[in-house]
Design a protein around this motif. Structure first.
Motif, PDB file in Angstrom:
ATOM      1  N   GLU A   5      49.246  25.569  48.814  1.00 26.76           N
ATOM      2  CA  GLU A   5      48.207  25.199  49.517  1.00 26.76           C
ATOM      3  C   GLU A   5      46.891  25.968  48.860  1.00 26.76           C
ATOM      4  N   GLY A   6      47.081  26.584  48.027  1.00 24.40           N
ATOM      5  CA  GLY A   6      45.963  27.351  47.318  1.00 24.40           C
ATOM      6  C   GLY A   6      45.469  28.805  47.926  1.00 24.40           C
ATOM      7  N   ARG A   7      44.409  29.210  47.370  1.00 25.55           N
ATOM      8  CA  ARG A   7      43.848  30.441  48.065  1.00 25.55           C
ATOM      9  C   ARG A   7      42.652  30.533  47.370  1.00 25.55           C
ATOM     10  N   THR A   8      41.708  31.482  47.774  1.00 25.68           N
ATOM     11  CA  THR A   8      40.395  31.884  47.305  1.00 25.68           C
ATOM     12  C   THR A   8      40.606  33.097  46.581  1.00 25.68           C
ATOM     13  N   VAL A   9      40.195  33.045  45.306  1.00 29.16           N
ATOM     14  CA  VAL A   9      40.476  34.166  44.489  1.00 29.16           C
ATOM     15  C   VAL A   9      38.963  34.683  43.884  1.00 29.16           C
ATOM     16  N   ARG A  10      39.131  35.935  43.480  1.00 27.51           N
ATOM     17  CA  ARG A  10      37.998  36.447  42.644  1.00 27.51           C
ATOM     18  C   ARG A  10      38.312  37.206  41.450  1.00 27.51           C
ATOM     19  N   CYS A  11      37.381  36.797  40.281  1.00 28.89           N
ATOM     20  CA  CYS A  11      37.611  37.408  39.067  1.00 28.89           C
ATOM     21  C   CYS A  11      37.332  38.713  39.044  1.00 28.89           C
ATOM     22  N   ALA A  12      38.170  39.388  38.391  1.00 28.04           N
ATOM     23  CA  ALA A  12      38.158  41.072  38.445  1.00 28.04           C
ATOM     24  C   ALA A  12      37.141  41.447  37.177  1.00 28.04           C
ATOM     25  N   LYS A  13      36.682  40.539  36.295  1.00 28.24           N
ATOM     26  CA  LYS A  13      35.784  40.923  35.405  1.00 28.24           C
ATOM     27  C   LYS A  13      34.180  40.459  35.706  1.00 28.24           C
ATOM     28  N   CYS A  14      34.006  39.456  36.048  1.00 28.44           N
ATOM     29  CA  CYS A  14      32.549  39.054  36.740  1.00 28.44           C
ATOM     30  C   CYS A  14      32.519  39.053  38.259  1.00 28.44           C
ATOM     31  N   ARG A  15      33.467  39.283  39.058  1.00 25.11           N
ATOM     32  CA  ARG A  15      33.414  39.130  40.418  1.00 25.11           C
ATOM     33  C   ARG A  15      33.033  37.729  40.912  1.00 25.11           C
ATOM     34  N   HIS A  16      33.387  36.731  40.124  1.00 27.10           N
ATOM     35  CA  HIS A  16      33.104  35.395  40.879  1.00 27.10           C
ATOM     36  C   HIS A  16      34.134  34.831  41.643  1.00 27.10           C
ATOM     37  N   SER A  17      34.004  34.429  42.830  1.00 28.08           N
ATOM     38  CA  SER A  17      34.906  33.872  43.572  1.00 28.08           C
ATOM     39  C   SER A  17      34.973  32.295  43.535  1.00 28.08           C
ATOM     40  N   TRP A  18      36.275  31.584  43.539  1.00 25.14           N
ATOM     41  CA  TRP A  18      36.336  30.255  43.588  1.00 25.14           C
ATOM     42  C   TRP A  18      37.783  29.989  44.533  1.00 25.14           C
ATOM     43  N   PHE A  19      38.063  28.549  44.697  1.00 23.56           N
ATOM     44  CA  PHE A  19      39.326  28.369  45.567  1.00 23.56           C
ATOM     45  C   PHE A  19      40.103  27.814  44.437  1.00 23.56           C
ATOM     46  N   GLN A  20      41.188  28.400  44.307  1.00 24.23           N
ATOM     47  CA  GLN A  20      42.243  27.871  43.229  1.00 24.23           C
ATOM     48  C   GLN A  20      43.465  27.074  44.125  1.00 24.23           C
ATOM     49  N   HIS A  21      43.631  25.944  43.209  1.00 26.58           N
ATOM     50  CA  HIS A  21      44.693  25.106  44.151  1.00 26.58           C
ATOM     51  C   HIS A  21      46.095  25.578  43.576  1.00 26.58           C
ATOM     52  N   GLY A  22      46.996  25.352  44.364  1.00 27.10           N
ATOM     53  CA  GLY A  22      48.261  25.570  44.160  1.00 27.10           C
ATOM     54  C   GLY A  22      48.769  24.799  42.904  1.00 27.10           C
ATOM     55  N   PRO A  23      49.951  25.266  42.405  1.00 28.13           N
ATOM     56  CA  PRO A  23      50.700  24.475  41.373  1.00 28.13           C
ATOM     57  C   PRO A  23      51.120  23.212  41.542  1.00 28.13           C
ATOM     58  N   GLU A  24      51.003  22.022  40.926  1.00 29.01           N
ATOM     59  CA  GLU A  24      51.402  20.477  41.064  1.00 29.01           C
ATOM     60  C   GLU A  24      52.921  20.587  41.188  1.00 29.01           C
ATOM     61  N   LEU A  25      53.310  19.931  42.269  1.00 25.78           N
ATOM     62  CA  LEU A  25      54.843  19.774  42.367  1.00 25.78           C
ATOM     63  C   LEU A  25      55.239  18.547  41.601  1.00 25.78           C
TER      64      LEU A  25
END
Length: 255
Positions: free
Chosen positions: A22-42
């Motif tokens: 279902e995906g989740r919200t992640v954050r970049c460890a370098k620039c601290r930007h957050s975005w919603f990352q979709h899950g892998p395609e089945l």
């Protein structure tokens, strides 16, 4: 799976289980930007393909006959494809890369945090001020210790040719019938030198049981000058002295 930050294009290699279907919200460890990352395609479901009768394969072409003076020509082999290594940024685990509480400015071993010099000086100044205030309060309540040089500065040095004698048995400390506190002292001043001496004022100091000064008064000798070998008697008494006065000290008044 490989994901990339939309802001700084930094790529991370993560297992599929770290993101989930279902995906989740992640954050970049370098620039601290957050975005919603979709899950892998089945992968798509396999469908049954209709049965097709394979067509007859065409007959193989005849190989060219060898002719004198000519060499047989076969297919030219293609050069082997050497895969190029993919250079990726340093990867981190899923927990470390997208920790919302982690900061890229946190110090890591072997580095040490910088000392805040201004803060250290402020703490030292406040501590010193508190210590001085405590010492002043103790000196005001208990009086100065007798071993301090300042404690002996109550009286003046005086003249070595003038002997001041106020015996303790000639000091009277009592409470009068009307409740008034009374203190009397009697003594002599003698000139033991060979020259006339001027008699300076005398200072009487009363201290309590804690050696704190609770009462002082000046005594003017009845004679200003004493000849060699001459003495003068001094009798002094005061009332309304503090009830806490226990010890009397008599000496020359400092200049």
């Amino acid at each position: 799976m490989i994901i990339a930050c939309p802001a700084c294009s930094t790529r991370y290699v993560l297992p599929d289980s770290a993101i989930g279907v279902e995906g989740r919200t992640v954050r970049c460890a370098k620039c601290r930007h957050s975005w919603f990352q979709h899950g892998p395609e089945l992968p798509p479901r396999e469908e049954m393909a209709p049965s097709v009768t394979p067509a007859a394969a065409p007959p193989p072409a005849p190989e060219p006959e060898d002719q004198p003076g000519s060499a047989s020509v076969g297919p030219v082999p293609e050069p082997p494809v050497v895969p190029r290594p993919v250079i990726r940024p340093a990867t981190r685990s899923a927990d470390e890369s997208f920790d919302d509480t982690a900061s890229s400015f946190d110090h890591q071993p072997p580095f040490r945090p910088r000392r805040n010099t201004a803060k250290l000086w402020t703490i030292a100044g406040v501590s010193f001020a508190v210590l001085v205030a405590v010492l002043i309060a103790l000196a005001s309540w208990l009086g100065l210790p007798r071993w301090l040089p300042a404690a002996h500065a109550t009286f003046g040095a005086g003249n070595p040719d003038l002997v001041l004698a106020f015996p303790s048995e000639r000091q009277d400390r009592r409470t009068l019938p009307n409740g008034t506190e009374y203190f009397g002292a009697s003594g002599t001043v003698t000139n033991v030198g060979k020259q006339p001496q001027e008699v300076p004022p005398i200072l009487i100091v009363l201290r309590d049981a804690k050696d704190k000064v609770v009462y002082t008064w000046d005594v003017t000798p009845p004679r200003e000058m004493l000849k060699p070998g001459e003495s003068v008697t001094i009798n002094e008494a005061v009332t309304d002295v503090p009830k806490s006065a226990k010890v009397a000290e008599i000496g020359w008044k400092p200049e």
